[in-house]
Design an enzyme around this catalytic site. Structure first.
Site, PDB file in Angstrom:
ATOM      1  CD  GLU A 162      -5.605   6.734 -20.300  1.00 16.63           C
ATOM      2  OE1 GLU A 162      -5.063   7.750 -19.818  1.00 16.63           O
ATOM      3  OE2 GLU A 162      -6.269   5.936 -19.612  1.00 16.63           O
TER       4      GLU A 162
ATOM      5  CD  GLU B 145      -5.859   2.274 -17.544  1.00 11.44           C
ATOM      6  OE1 GLU B 145      -4.851   2.005 -18.238  1.00 11.44           O
ATOM      7  OE2 GLU B 145      -5.993   3.363 -16.945  1.00 11.44           O
TER       8      GLU B 145
END
Length: 536
Positions: free
Chosen positions: A202, A319
């Site tokens: 991220e 994810e």
């Protein structure tokens, strides 16, 4: 007399009310699924279903709730029989090791003299924890566990090592791969199999915690590629290179993909499209077909970037927990979440996503397994049925009827036929689903073939798997398959997932708030000509 009349009137009103309730509950509609059997529209990996394991320690809390217990990769009980059996049932299950704290994780080296300390709380640090360390002894234990269970491993490397974090939320400098190289060399020395190495978590686009520019990330990914080529010089097949493991940002991803066309194997992105775990509207969002449709734009944009870039890179969802900050108890770990989860699997496959990693296998309030008991939550069985029934080839599917019925179709994973996934988001309407096979050569859908036996006046049977919530409670953590509770046996083994056998002459009946997998082995489609040869 007046009293009796009044009483009778009341009784009549009650009976009228009851009759209307019964009428509503028994409401039924017909619908038709149109499937193009000429060719597939996408291909998924044979082990499309993937789950994540994270580094969050027990002290990780959200909104006053601490839902991780000892599910961390550093602490989880690897000897738990339920845990082992749950993974073995997939044969194999892809597991991605990573999450927010992976970019704060260092790896113990063989000649290290300083202590290898776990993550410690620090409210002033990014994500609320100081840097943590993975002991090599724990890495040994994890790999023994992966070997026993047959898991396929993707490891997320620390991509912030060596960078300076700036006050504006960005980072400066290149990735320092020294610690990762030592860790990778140890992994090869011990003959531990890695399906892939993934760089970072991220850090794409605006980032979470901090961010890295697309061009710098491309340079760092080349560094990882060169490391893998060198360390795995005499080993084939080499692990895949995956990045960036972040939220989709069209401009950032386009730049990154264009600069890594000969470097990258898989571009991965994360999905938490339902918002925060504390959101009181989670269930409403899950049951709203228009809201679910919103994520299609992300899949479509990424697919278009890949198609126009000239790259052979594949797309993964690396994810996806739906609701960020550990999910929501009795929502993201309950039956109702299978509506969102299975719809995500179906939708992502349509847009040529090769693998979909669920956050989490265990941990938080969105695990496939209960964090403390390891007992499967409803989504575990949804994932297992998908894994066993949905083949690699994705078929073009269109449903005409209520907007609350979601439909997806693949060539069957078992030899012959197709598998339909039908999701009914309506709380009162039963949908009777008929199937029509369409050709792209006709302006209107035409029936090409129903069964091998119909021309001779016979019929075949199909296999149906009806999933419902125990006692009709959407917040139940017990999945019901064909009217039977799915529970572990005394040996902690996963129960058999047995179908109902239904005549091909009958429509597929999808009850309110239910999910149906229908394996139709008697359909012969051009699109599925080679699918029966896929290794199971």
């Amino acid at each position: 007399m007046g009293f009796l009349s009044c009483q009778m009137g009341i009784c009549f009103l009650v009976l009228l009310f009851i009759s209307r309730c019964v009428f509503v509950e028994s409401k039924a509609e017909n619908g038709t699924v149109y499937i193009d059997g000429e060719s597939g529209i996408a291909e998924i990996d044979n082990d499309f279903v993937c789950a994540t394991m994270d580094w969050w320690p027990p002290e990780k809390c959200d909104y006053g709730t601490c839902s991780w217990d000892h599910a961390s990769l550093l602490y989880v009980d690897l000897n738990n029989t339920i845990f082992q059996n749950a993974i073995k049932a997939f044969s194999p299950l892809k597991i991605r090791l990573g999450g927010s704290l992976q970019d704060k994780l260092i790896y113990e080296t063989e000649n290290q003299t300083e202590p290898c300390n776990p993550f410690a709380q620090n409210t002033s640090a990014m994500f609320g924890f100081n840097e943590g360390c993975l002991p090599l002894t724990r890495w040994d234990e994890l790999n023994s566990f992966f070997n026993i269970t047959g898991a396929v491993i993707i490891f997320g490397l620390n991509a912030l090592n060596g960078r300076t974090l700036l006050d504006d939320g960005s980072s400066d400098g290149a990735w320092d791969s020294t610690n990762a190289e030592s860790f990778m060399r140890y992994t090869v020395k011990k003959n531990y199999k890695m399906y892939a190495w993934e760089l970072g978590n991220e850090l794409s686009g605006s980032g979470v915690g901090t961010k890295v520019t697309a061009s710098q990330y491309a340079i760092d990914t080349l560094t990882l590629k060169n490391l893998v080529e060198e360390i795995y010089d005499s080993i084939e097949p080499k692990p895949r290179i995956i990045a960036p493991g972040g939220f989709f940002d069209a401009s950032w991803f386009k730049t990154f993909i264009n600069e890594t066309t000969d470097i990258l194997d898989v571009v991965s992105h994360h999905i938490y499209n339902l918002g925060a775990g504390v959101d009181e509207d989670l269930v409403d969002k899950i049951l709203d077909p228009s809201y679910l449709d919103g994520e299609a734009d992300t899949f479509a944009q990424l697919e278009n970037i890949l198609e126009t870039s000239g790259t052979s890179v594949s797309a993964w969802v690396g994810e996806a927990g739906g609701a960020y900050n550990s999910g929501h108890d009795l929502v993201t770990n309950a039956f109702v979440f299978s509506f969102w989860y299975l719809d995500q699997l179906g939708m992502s496959a349509v847009y040529d996503t090769k693998t979909y990693c669920r956050q989490t296998l265990i941990g938080g309030n969105y695990g496939l397994l209960n964090t403390t008991t390891f007992v499967p939550n409803p989504d575990y069985y949804s994932a297992l049925l998908w894994h066993r029934l949905m083949g690699r080839t994705v078929l073009s599917t269109n449903f005409t009827g209520t907007k609350n019925l979601r439909s997806y179709a693949h060539c069957a994973k078992e030899p012959d036929g197709i598998t339909l996934l039908l999701i009914n988001l309506d709380n009162v309407t039963t949908v009777n689903v008929n199937l029509t096979l369409a050709t792209q050569l006709e302006s209107l859908p035409q029936i090409r073939l129903v069964t091998r036996d119909t021309e001779m006046g016979g019929s075949s049977t199909r296999e149906e798997y009806h999933l419902t919530a125990k006692d009709g409670n959407l917040h139940s953590q017990t999945m019901v398959l064909n009217g039977k509770d799915l529970t572990l046996n005394p040996a902690s083994e996963i129960p058999p997932l047995e179908p109902l056998y239904v005549s091909s002459l009958e429509p597929i009946v999808v009850a309110p708030y239910s999910i149906v997998f229908a394996h139709i082995p008697y359909l012969t489609l051009d699109a599925c000509g080679g699918d029966s040869a896929v290794e199971l």
